[in-house]
Design a protein around this motif. Structure first.
Motif, PDB file in Angstrom:
ATOM      1  N   UNK A  69       0.882  -1.161   0.000  1.00  0.00           N
ATOM      2  CA  UNK A  69       0.000   0.000   0.000  1.00  0.00           C
ATOM      3  C   UNK A  69       0.918   1.208   0.000  1.00  0.00           C
ATOM      4  N   UNK A  70       0.796   2.040  -1.024  1.00  0.00           N
ATOM      5  CA  UNK A  70       1.673   3.206  -1.124  1.00  0.00           C
ATOM      6  C   UNK A  70       0.905   4.523  -1.155  1.00  0.00           C
ATOM      7  N   UNK A  71      -0.424   4.449  -1.275  1.00  0.00           N
ATOM      8  CA  UNK A  71      -1.197   5.679  -1.350  1.00  0.00           C
ATOM      9  C   UNK A  71      -2.642   5.466  -0.967  1.00  0.00           C
ATOM     10  N   UNK A  72      -3.344   6.590  -0.896  1.00  0.00           N
ATOM     11  CA  UNK A  72      -4.730   6.567  -0.454  1.00  0.00           C
ATOM     12  C   UNK A  72      -5.485   7.688  -1.158  1.00  0.00           C
ATOM     13  N   UNK A  74      -9.603   9.534  -1.021  1.00  0.00           N
ATOM     14  CA  UNK A  74     -10.943   9.633  -0.453  1.00  0.00           C
ATOM     15  C   UNK A  74     -11.596  10.806  -1.172  1.00  0.00           C
ATOM     16  N   UNK A  75     -12.676  10.554  -1.898  1.00  0.00           N
ATOM     17  CA  UNK A  75     -13.301  11.643  -2.656  1.00  0.00           C
ATOM     18  C   UNK A  75     -14.193  12.539  -1.800  1.00  0.00           C
ATOM     19  N   UNK A  76     -14.321  12.217  -0.504  1.00  0.00           N
ATOM     20  CA  UNK A  76     -15.147  13.018   0.380  1.00  0.00           C
ATOM     21  C   UNK A  76     -16.644  12.835   0.145  1.00  0.00           C
ATOM     22  N   UNK A  77     -16.993  11.953  -0.796  1.00  0.00           N
ATOM     23  CA  UNK A  77     -18.396  11.742  -1.139  1.00  0.00           C
ATOM     24  C   UNK A  77     -18.782  10.266  -1.099  1.00  0.00           C
ATOM     25  N   UNK A  78     -17.921   9.434  -0.498  1.00  0.00           N
ATOM     26  CA  UNK A  78     -18.323   8.050  -0.295  1.00  0.00           C
ATOM     27  C   UNK A  78     -17.478   6.980  -0.938  1.00  0.00           C
ATOM     28  N   UNK A  79     -16.328   7.340  -1.506  1.00  0.00           N
ATOM     29  CA  UNK A  79     -15.430   6.321  -2.065  1.00  0.00           C
ATOM     30  C   UNK A  79     -14.037   6.535  -1.489  1.00  0.00           C
ATOM     31  N   UNK A  80     -13.500   5.476  -0.891  1.00  0.00           N
ATOM     32  CA  UNK A  80     -12.145   5.488  -0.342  1.00  0.00           C
ATOM     33  C   UNK A  80     -11.402   4.287  -0.895  1.00  0.00           C
ATOM     34  N   UNK A  81     -10.155   4.498  -1.346  1.00  0.00           N
ATOM     35  CA  UNK A  81      -9.358   3.403  -1.899  1.00  0.00           C
ATOM     36  C   UNK A  81      -7.909   3.544  -1.467  1.00  0.00           C
ATOM     37  N   UNK A  82      -7.238   2.395  -1.396  1.00  0.00           N
ATOM     38  CA  UNK A  82      -5.798   2.335  -1.148  1.00  0.00           C
ATOM     39  C   UNK A  82      -5.119   1.995  -2.468  1.00  0.00           C
ATOM     40  N   UNK A  83      -4.079   2.729  -2.813  1.00  0.00           N
ATOM     41  CA  UNK A  83      -3.321   2.458  -4.038  1.00  0.00           C
ATOM     42  C   UNK A  83      -2.231   1.452  -3.709  1.00  0.00           C
ATOM     43  N   UNK A  84      -2.089   0.462  -4.588  1.00  0.00           N
ATOM     44  CA  UNK A  84      -1.176  -0.652  -4.361  1.00  0.00           C
ATOM     45  C   UNK A  84      -0.105  -0.687  -5.442  1.00  0.00           C
ATOM     46  N   UNK A  85       1.110  -0.959  -5.039  1.00  0.00           N
ATOM     47  CA  UNK A  85       2.198  -1.238  -5.977  1.00  0.00           C
ATOM     48  C   UNK A  85       2.399  -2.753  -5.983  1.00  0.00           C
ATOM     49  N   UNK A  86       2.397  -3.332  -7.193  1.00  0.00           N
ATOM     50  CA  UNK A  86       2.635  -4.765  -7.349  1.00  0.00           C
ATOM     51  C   UNK A  86       3.750  -4.931  -8.364  1.00  0.00           C
ATOM     52  N   UNK A  87       4.777  -5.669  -8.003  1.00  0.00           N
ATOM     53  CA  UNK A  87       5.945  -5.869  -8.869  1.00  0.00           C
ATOM     54  C   UNK A  87       6.514  -4.521  -9.327  1.00  0.00           C
ATOM     55  N   UNK A  88       6.504  -3.541  -8.402  1.00  0.00           N
ATOM     56  CA  UNK A  88       7.124  -2.254  -8.663  1.00  0.00           C
ATOM     57  C   UNK A  88       6.312  -1.255  -9.458  1.00  0.00           C
ATOM     58  N   UNK A  89       5.036  -1.543  -9.710  1.00  0.00           N
ATOM     59  CA  UNK A  89       4.218  -0.596 -10.474  1.00  0.00           C
ATOM     60  C   UNK A  89       2.804  -0.495  -9.906  1.00  0.00           C
ATOM     61  N   UNK A  90       2.182   0.655 -10.128  1.00  0.00           N
ATOM     62  CA  UNK A  90       0.779   0.833  -9.773  1.00  0.00           C
ATOM     63  C   UNK A  90      -0.108   0.743 -11.012  1.00  0.00           C
ATOM     64  N   UNK A  91       0.507   0.573 -12.184  1.00  0.00           N
ATOM     65  CA  UNK A  91      -0.216   0.583 -13.455  1.00  0.00           C
ATOM     66  C   UNK A  91      -0.781  -0.783 -13.809  1.00  0.00           C
ATOM     67  N   UNK A  92      -2.106  -0.859 -13.886  1.00  0.00           N
ATOM     68  CA  UNK A  92      -2.762  -2.080 -14.363  1.00  0.00           C
ATOM     69  C   UNK A  92      -2.615  -2.161 -15.876  1.00  0.00           C
ATOM     70  N   UNK A  93      -2.648  -3.366 -16.432  1.00  0.00           N
ATOM     71  CA  UNK A  93      -2.531  -3.515 -17.886  1.00  0.00           C
ATOM     72  C   UNK A  93      -3.595  -2.740 -18.679  1.00  0.00           C
ATOM     73  N   UNK A  94      -4.765  -2.482 -18.081  1.00  0.00           N
ATOM     74  CA  UNK A  94      -5.829  -1.761 -18.786  1.00  0.00           C
ATOM     75  C   UNK A  94      -5.675  -0.244 -18.709  1.00  0.00           C
ATOM     76  N   UNK A  95      -4.573   0.225 -18.094  1.00  0.00           N
ATOM     77  CA  UNK A  95      -4.327   1.657 -17.998  1.00  0.00           C
ATOM     78  C   UNK A  95      -4.823   2.292 -16.713  1.00  0.00           C
ATOM     79  N   UNK A  96      -5.550   1.549 -15.894  1.00  0.00           N
ATOM     80  CA  UNK A  96      -5.996   2.087 -14.612  1.00  0.00           C
ATOM     81  C   UNK A  96      -4.934   1.802 -13.545  1.00  0.00           C
ATOM     82  N   UNK A  97      -5.283   2.006 -12.299  1.00  0.00           N
ATOM     83  CA  UNK A  97      -4.336   1.916 -11.182  1.00  0.00           C
ATOM     84  C   UNK A  97      -4.708   0.768 -10.263  1.00  0.00           C
ATOM     85  N   UNK A  98      -3.700  -0.027  -9.865  1.00  0.00           N
ATOM     86  CA  UNK A  98      -3.946  -1.074  -8.869  1.00  0.00           C
ATOM     87  C   UNK A  98      -4.420  -0.412  -7.579  1.00  0.00           C
ATOM     88  N   UNK A  99      -5.494  -0.924  -7.025  1.00  0.00           N
ATOM     89  CA  UNK A  99      -6.025  -0.359  -5.787  1.00  0.00           C
ATOM     90  C   UNK A  99      -6.902  -1.387  -5.070  1.00  0.00           C
TER      91      UNK A  99
END
Length: 138
Positions: A69-72, A74-99
């Motif tokens: 877990x390297x980041x966090x 919270x949109x203040x409106x009901x969505x909270x997520x933790x950003x994850x690094x896997x194998x040194x990257x946060x970039x999912x193959x589809x262009x979004x972010x591991x979380x």
């Protein structure tokens, strides 16, 4: 009727004959992580990290079993997520972010984490937190 967090996830990205692959959080460590990072919203998810959606039932599971877990966000409106690094990257193959969708307000859905991260970005946490990941199909 409002969806609970599990129903919100189950409705995200599923189509007939397709599955999601990624990682489930280690159940014992999940309890510790929820204490370390108390959820902001009432519906606690903290369940998994998605690698790919709408995959065939025979798609190969990922081999990695650790992340951080390297980041966090919270949109203040009901969505909270933790950003994850896997194998040194946060970039999912589809262009979004591991979380990990961490928590939701009633009526919000887990798949909204992708949009929140894309729109608002995320904030690095001071000390990365190692996480055990279990390759899974769900």
């Amino acid at each position: 009727m409002a969806l609970n967090a599990q129903q919100a996830f189950e409705g995200a990205g599923k189509s007939k004959g397709r599955t999601v692959i990624g990682w489930k959080l280690d159940r014992d460590q999940r309890k510790e992580l929820l204490q370390q990072f108390p959820p902001k919203f009432s519906e606690v998810v903290a369940d998994h990290v998605t690698l790919a959606t709408r995959t065939s039932g025979s798609a190969e599971l990922p081999s990695e079993q650790h992340g951080e877990i390297i980041g966090r966000i919270d949109d203040g409106q009901g969505v909270e997520a933790m950003v994850i690094s896997i194998a040194g990257t946060t970039d999912r193959p589809d262009g979004s972010t591991y979380h990990i969708t961490w928590s939701l307000s009633p009526g919000r859905r887990a798949k909204e984490s992708n949009d929140v991260i894309a729109k608002l970005g995320w904030h690095a946490i001071e000390l990365p937190m190692p996480v055990k990941l279990q390759p899974a199909r769900f």
